[in-house]
Motif scaffolding. Structure first.
Motif, PDB file in Angstrom:
ATOM      1  N   UNK A 100      44.899   3.812 -26.436  1.00 29.11           N
ATOM      2  CA  UNK A 100      46.055   4.683 -26.259  1.00 29.11           C
ATOM      3  C   UNK A 100      46.449   4.915 -24.805  1.00 29.11           C
ATOM      4  N   UNK A 101      45.550   4.632 -23.869  1.00 31.22           N
ATOM      5  CA  UNK A 101      45.854   4.881 -22.456  1.00 31.22           C
ATOM      6  C   UNK A 101      45.822   3.583 -21.642  1.00 31.22           C
ATOM      7  N   UNK A 102      44.671   2.905 -21.669  1.00 36.03           N
ATOM      8  CA  UNK A 102      44.512   1.725 -20.815  1.00 36.03           C
ATOM      9  C   UNK A 102      45.453   0.603 -21.220  1.00 36.03           C
ATOM     10  N   UNK A 103      45.425   0.235 -22.494  1.00 35.65           N
ATOM     11  CA  UNK A 103      46.222  -0.919 -22.944  1.00 35.65           C
ATOM     12  C   UNK A 103      47.721  -0.721 -22.761  1.00 35.65           C
ATOM     13  N   UNK A 104      48.298   0.429 -23.115  1.00 35.14           N
ATOM     14  CA  UNK A 104      49.739   0.603 -22.859  1.00 35.14           C
ATOM     15  C   UNK A 104      50.107   0.498 -21.382  1.00 35.14           C
ATOM     16  N   UNK A 105      49.238   0.983 -20.500  1.00 36.40           N
ATOM     17  CA  UNK A 105      49.519   0.885 -19.071  1.00 36.40           C
ATOM     18  C   UNK A 105      49.389  -0.540 -18.552  1.00 36.40           C
ATOM     19  N   UNK A 106      48.596  -1.361 -19.224  1.00 37.28           N
ATOM     20  CA  UNK A 106      48.405  -2.742 -18.799  1.00 37.28           C
ATOM     21  C   UNK A 106      49.415  -3.702 -19.408  1.00 37.28           C
ATOM     22  N   UNK A 107      50.198  -3.226 -20.377  1.00 41.11           N
ATOM     23  CA  UNK A 107      51.071  -4.133 -21.122  1.00 41.11           C
ATOM     24  C   UNK A 107      52.027  -4.891 -20.211  1.00 41.11           C
ATOM     25  N   UNK A 108      52.746  -4.184 -19.364  1.00 41.62           N
ATOM     26  CA  UNK A 108      53.712  -4.841 -18.483  1.00 41.62           C
ATOM     27  C   UNK A 108      53.058  -5.815 -17.524  1.00 41.62           C
ATOM     28  N   UNK A 109      51.910  -5.425 -16.948  1.00 36.49           N
ATOM     29  CA  UNK A 109      51.195  -6.302 -16.028  1.00 36.49           C
ATOM     30  C   UNK A 109      50.710  -7.557 -16.741  1.00 36.49           C
ATOM     31  N   UNK A 110      50.181  -7.396 -17.937  1.00 34.51           N
ATOM     32  CA  UNK A 110      49.685  -8.552 -18.685  1.00 34.51           C
ATOM     33  C   UNK A 110      50.802  -9.511 -19.058  1.00 34.51           C
TER      34      UNK A 110
END
Length: 315
Positions: free
Chosen positions: A224-234
């Motif tokens: 809920x926190x890490x993955x959504x924040x990494x989505x754009x970078x990934x």
């Protein structure tokens, strides 16, 4: 100070003010900073691209100075060649496998390095080593490590009982592509790690603290926190690594030279052989042009469907 010296000093001060005034103008600043960079970029990147585009419409031999107009004949020849489409398929396999391995491994390593533990700086420096080592050097080291007679990888695997005899990792048709993918990922995974780690460190710690107080588990915090924040970078990383791996030439050429039996002959290797083995620069330029168009089209489709610029933030 004499009158003459005072006049000279005042004149010098006036010249200095005029110079500063001229340099402070926007067009002068652009001319001195942006224009040289654009000139270098144009000479290093745009000129070869335009040359290849022009050469793709001519018959250009490696040992003849004259160009003969061929129209779209080179493109027709390339598109009708089954070897070209086979090389495209291998490039897609190599790029897809490399991207999947690099993104998963790089993200996991970034999450690990984002934690607090002893000797973290030392571990970060060690992880960066393969990326800063020249590709040629790392490729020859990989060849030595995977050698079918005395390679350390085979020796270790035999010692632990995973294999019973030495394997030619880069010389077997069933394993060559996988071995090249793993080797390239060994070198370029750290690029993903650096980008993802930078994004992880920009996430406020207060968000994780609030989630922990609310009873969120480690998996919940990641989901809920890490993955959504990494989505754009990934999304951006996948695009960049996909394009770079699709065009990758040096590491494949050194490790396998496109073999065995063309198992690792990707599109870039195919273009190289067309130019420097068949000595047909016009057809090789047509191959390069088609690859450029293919990658631009793939990038447009990627941006249209996934919109990687829209990064999901949890603030």
């Amino acid at each position: 100070m004499s009158l003459r010296e005072s006049l000279a000093s005042g004149q010098l001060h006036g010249y200095r003010q005029d110079l500063f005034g001229m340099l402070s103008k926007r067009w002068v600043f652009v001319a001195l900073t942006v224009v040289p960079a654009l000139a270098v970029f144009g000479f290093v990147n745009m000129f070869p691209m335009l040359w290849a585009l022009a050469a793709s419409f001519f018959e250009v031999g490696a040992f003849q100075p004259s160009w003969t107009w061929a129209g779209i004949e080179n493109f027709e020849t390339v598109l009708a060649n089954s070897d070209f489409w086979a090389s495209i398929r291998r490039s897609v396999i190599f790029a897809a496998g490399s991207v999947v391995l690099q993104v998963t491994t790089g993200t996991a390593l970034a999450i690990l390095l984002d934690r607090k533990f002893s000797f973290k700086r030392v571990i970060r420096a060690i992880a960066l080593v393969p990326y800063i080592v020249p590709t040629a050097v790392l490729s020859f080291v990989a060849l030595w490590m995977g050698n079918a007679r005395y390679g350390i990888i085979n020796q270790l695997l035999v010692e632990v009982g995973l294999i019973s005899e030495f394997i030619a990792w880069y010389g077997t048709t069933d394993l060559a592509m996988l071995s090249v993918i793993v080797t390239s990922s060994w070198k370029f995974t750290i690029f993903v790690t650096i980008i993802v780690l930078a994004r992880l460190q920009s996430i406020p710690a207060s968000i994780y603290e609030a989630a922990t107080v609310s009873g969120a588990s480690r998996w919940d915090r990641f989901k809920d926190i890490t993955l959504p924040n990494l989505k754009g970078v990934l999304f951006i990383v996948v695009l960049l690594r996909g394009v770079w791996m699709f065009n990758k030439f040096d590491i494949i050429f050194i490790l396998t030279n496109g073999g065995p039996i063309n198992t690792t002959t990707t599109a870039s290797i195919y273009a190289y052989r067309t130019a420097f083995s068949d000595f047909n620069l016009g057809e090789a330029a047509a191959v390069s042009t088609l690859l450029f168009v293919l990658l631009v089209g793939a990038a447009i489709v990627y941006f249209y469907f996934f919109e990687p610029s829209q990064e999901v933030r949890v603030e």
